[in-house]
Design a protein around this motif. Structure first.
Motif, short mmCIF file in Angstrom:
data_model
loop_
_atom_site.label_atom_id
_atom_site.label_comp_id
_atom_site.label_asym_id
_atom_site.label_seq_id
_atom_site.Cartn_x
_atom_site.Cartn_y
_atom_site.Cartn_z
N VAL A 20 -17.43 29.31 39.37
CA VAL A 20 -16.16 28.58 39.15
C VAL A 20 -16.41 27.35 38.29
N ALA A 21 -17.49 26.63 38.56
CA ALA A 21 -17.82 25.43 37.79
C ALA A 21 -18.13 25.79 36.34
N ASN A 22 -18.91 26.83 36.13
CA ASN A 22 -19.24 27.27 34.76
C ASN A 22 -17.98 27.70 34.02
N ALA A 23 -17.09 28.38 34.72
CA ALA A 23 -15.84 28.82 34.09
C ALA A 23 -14.98 27.63 33.68
N LEU A 28 -12.76 24.57 29.10
CA LEU A 28 -12.49 23.34 28.36
C LEU A 28 -13.15 23.38 26.98
N LEU A 29 -14.39 23.83 26.92
CA LEU A 29 -15.07 23.93 25.63
C LEU A 29 -14.37 24.93 24.71
N GLN A 30 -13.87 26.02 25.27
CA GLN A 30 -13.16 27.01 24.46
C GLN A 30 -11.86 26.44 23.91
N LEU A 31 -11.17 25.62 24.68
CA LEU A 31 -9.95 24.98 24.19
C LEU A 31 -10.23 24.08 23.00
N ILE A 32 -11.39 23.42 23.03
CA ILE A 32 -11.79 22.57 21.90
C ILE A 32 -12.09 23.47 20.69
N THR A 33 -12.86 24.52 20.91
CA THR A 33 -13.24 25.44 19.83
C THR A 33 -12.01 26.06 19.19
N ASP A 34 -11.03 26.42 20.00
CA ASP A 34 -9.80 27.03 19.49
C ASP A 34 -8.91 26.03 18.75
N GLY A 35 -9.20 24.74 18.89
CA GLY A 35 -8.36 23.73 18.27
C GLY A 35 -7.14 23.37 19.09
N THR A 36 -7.08 23.86 20.32
CA THR A 36 -5.96 23.56 21.20
C THR A 36 -6.00 22.09 21.63
N VAL A 37 -7.19 21.59 21.91
CA VAL A 37 -7.37 20.17 22.24
C VAL A 37 -8.50 19.61 21.38
N SER A 49 -8.27 15.39 35.42
CA SER A 49 -8.26 16.56 36.29
C SER A 49 -8.94 16.30 37.64
N GLY A 50 -9.92 15.43 37.63
CA GLY A 50 -10.67 15.18 38.86
C GLY A 50 -11.63 16.31 39.22
N GLU A 51 -11.81 17.27 38.32
CA GLU A 51 -12.72 18.38 38.58
C GLU A 51 -14.15 17.95 38.31
#
Length: 150
Positions: A20-23, A28-37, A49-51
Protein backbone atom coordinates in the motif's frame (compact mmCIF):
# COMPACT_ATOMS: atom_id res chain seq x y z
CA UNK A 1 7.32 -16.29 25.58
CA UNK A 2 7.84 -16.98 21.87
CA UNK A 3 10.99 -18.70 20.69
CA UNK A 4 11.70 -16.06 18.05
CA UNK A 5 10.94 -12.34 18.25
CA UNK A 6 9.18 -12.50 14.87
CA UNK A 7 6.67 -15.14 16.01
CA UNK A 8 4.16 -12.45 17.04
CA UNK A 9 4.56 -10.37 13.89
CA UNK A 10 1.97 -10.88 11.18
CA UNK A 11 4.18 -10.93 8.10
CA UNK A 12 1.24 -10.87 5.70
CA UNK A 13 0.04 -7.63 7.31
CA UNK A 14 3.50 -6.09 6.99
CA UNK A 15 3.76 -7.12 3.35
CA UNK A 16 0.31 -5.71 2.67
CA UNK A 17 1.19 -2.40 4.35
CA UNK A 18 4.39 -2.19 2.35
CA UNK A 19 2.50 -2.73 -0.91
CA UNK A 20 0.00 0.00 0.00
CA UNK A 21 2.84 2.39 0.88
CA UNK A 22 4.71 1.64 -2.36
CA UNK A 23 1.52 2.14 -4.35
CA UNK A 24 0.86 5.53 -2.72
CA UNK A 25 4.38 6.71 -3.51
CA UNK A 26 4.20 5.34 -7.04
CA UNK A 27 0.86 7.00 -7.72
CA UNK A 28 2.16 10.41 -6.67
CA UNK A 29 5.30 10.02 -8.79
CA UNK A 30 3.19 8.90 -11.75
CA UNK A 31 0.99 11.99 -11.43
CA UNK A 32 4.13 14.12 -11.69
CA UNK A 33 5.40 12.12 -14.69
CA UNK A 34 2.04 12.47 -16.44
CA UNK A 35 2.12 16.23 -15.90
CA UNK A 36 -1.05 16.11 -13.82
CA UNK A 37 0.74 17.76 -10.88
CA UNK A 38 4.00 19.65 -10.65
CA UNK A 39 6.72 18.64 -8.21
CA UNK A 40 5.68 21.56 -5.96
CA UNK A 41 2.02 20.51 -6.08
CA UNK A 42 3.13 16.98 -5.19
CA UNK A 43 4.89 18.30 -2.08
CA UNK A 44 1.75 20.22 -1.11
CA UNK A 45 -0.41 17.14 -1.73
CA UNK A 46 1.88 14.93 0.34
CA UNK A 47 1.90 17.42 3.21
CA UNK A 48 -1.86 17.85 3.12
CA UNK A 49 -2.67 14.15 2.78
CA UNK A 50 -1.11 13.11 6.06
CA UNK A 51 -0.06 9.82 4.45
CA UNK A 52 3.17 8.80 6.15
CA UNK A 53 4.40 6.63 3.26
CA UNK A 54 4.62 9.73 1.07
CA UNK A 55 7.05 11.32 3.52
CA UNK A 56 9.66 8.70 2.57
CA UNK A 57 9.87 10.10 -0.97
CA UNK A 58 13.18 11.78 -1.70
CA UNK A 59 13.14 15.30 -3.09
CA UNK A 60 15.29 14.03 -5.96
CA UNK A 61 12.61 11.47 -6.90
CA UNK A 62 9.93 14.14 -6.93
CA UNK A 63 11.97 16.55 -9.04
CA UNK A 64 13.19 14.01 -11.59
CA UNK A 65 9.69 12.58 -12.02
CA UNK A 66 8.78 15.83 -13.76
CA UNK A 67 8.89 15.80 -17.55
CA UNK A 68 12.20 17.10 -18.88
CA UNK A 69 13.87 17.40 -15.49
CA UNK A 70 17.09 15.46 -15.19
CA UNK A 71 19.25 14.32 -12.31
CA UNK A 72 21.76 17.17 -12.74
CA UNK A 73 19.05 19.81 -12.34
CA UNK A 74 17.59 17.95 -9.36
CA UNK A 75 21.02 17.80 -7.70
CA UNK A 76 21.45 21.56 -8.28
CA UNK A 77 18.08 22.25 -6.62
CA UNK A 78 18.95 20.03 -3.66
CA UNK A 79 22.40 21.61 -3.36
CA UNK A 80 20.76 25.04 -3.17
CA UNK A 81 18.29 23.84 -0.53
CA UNK A 82 21.11 22.44 1.57
CA UNK A 83 23.17 25.60 1.09
CA UNK A 84 20.28 27.78 2.29
CA UNK A 85 19.81 25.52 5.31
CA UNK A 86 23.56 25.33 5.97
CA UNK A 87 23.16 21.56 6.08
CA UNK A 88 24.41 18.46 4.33
CA UNK A 89 22.59 15.29 3.33
CA UNK A 90 24.69 13.39 5.83
CA UNK A 91 23.02 15.42 8.60
CA UNK A 92 19.56 14.20 7.61
CA UNK A 93 17.99 11.19 9.28
CA UNK A 94 18.68 8.78 6.42
CA UNK A 95 21.26 10.58 4.31
CA UNK A 96 18.70 11.94 1.82
CA UNK A 97 16.52 15.02 1.61
CA UNK A 98 13.10 13.45 2.00
CA UNK A 99 9.66 14.96 2.39
CA UNK A 100 9.80 13.97 6.05
CA UNK A 101 12.94 16.10 6.41
CA UNK A 102 11.44 19.02 4.50
CA UNK A 103 8.11 18.96 6.34
CA UNK A 104 9.49 18.29 9.83
CA UNK A 105 7.51 20.52 12.22
CA UNK A 106 10.61 21.24 14.28
CA UNK A 107 12.03 23.18 11.31
CA UNK A 108 8.99 25.52 11.50
CA UNK A 109 8.65 25.70 7.74
CA UNK A 110 12.24 26.87 7.16
CA UNK A 111 13.11 23.80 5.08
CA UNK A 112 9.95 24.12 3.02
CA UNK A 113 10.78 27.77 2.31
CA UNK A 114 14.27 26.72 1.20
CA UNK A 115 12.70 24.24 -1.24
CA UNK A 116 10.33 26.93 -2.49
CA UNK A 117 13.25 29.32 -3.05
CA UNK A 118 15.24 26.67 -4.92
CA UNK A 119 12.23 25.67 -7.05
CA UNK A 120 11.70 29.29 -8.09
CA UNK A 121 15.43 29.83 -8.75
CA UNK A 122 15.65 26.76 -10.98
CA UNK A 123 12.43 27.40 -12.89
CA UNK A 124 10.37 24.61 -11.35
CA UNK A 125 7.83 27.23 -10.26
CA UNK A 126 7.19 29.98 -12.76
CA UNK A 127 3.71 31.31 -12.07
CA UNK A 128 2.36 32.91 -8.90
CA UNK A 129 -0.80 30.80 -9.03
CA UNK A 130 1.38 27.69 -8.62
CA UNK A 131 2.09 28.82 -5.05
CA UNK A 132 -1.43 28.82 -3.66
CA UNK A 133 -1.41 27.39 -0.16
CA UNK A 134 -3.47 28.21 2.91
CA UNK A 135 -2.48 30.02 6.11
CA UNK A 136 -0.53 27.71 8.37
CA UNK A 137 0.43 25.28 5.60
CA UNK A 138 1.69 22.58 6.01
CA UNK A 139 1.04 22.37 9.74
CA UNK A 140 -2.61 23.48 9.70
CA UNK A 141 -5.40 21.65 7.93
CA UNK A 142 -6.62 23.00 4.61
CA UNK A 143 -9.71 25.19 4.86
CA UNK A 144 -13.02 23.62 3.99
CA UNK A 145 -14.48 24.39 0.55
CA UNK A 146 -16.07 27.83 0.62
CA UNK A 147 -13.70 29.20 3.27
CA UNK A 148 -11.30 31.95 2.28
CA UNK A 149 -7.93 30.44 1.29
CA UNK A 150 -5.13 32.93 0.76
Amino acid sequence: MPEHPTDEIDMTLLISQRRVANAARGELLQLITDGTVTPWEAIIAAAASGEKPLLRLRLEQIITAGPGIGAARARAVIAQVLHILEATESRTANGHVTLAYILDEQARGRRLLAVLDAFISHGLIQRAQDLTVWPGFPFAAAPLPGEDAR
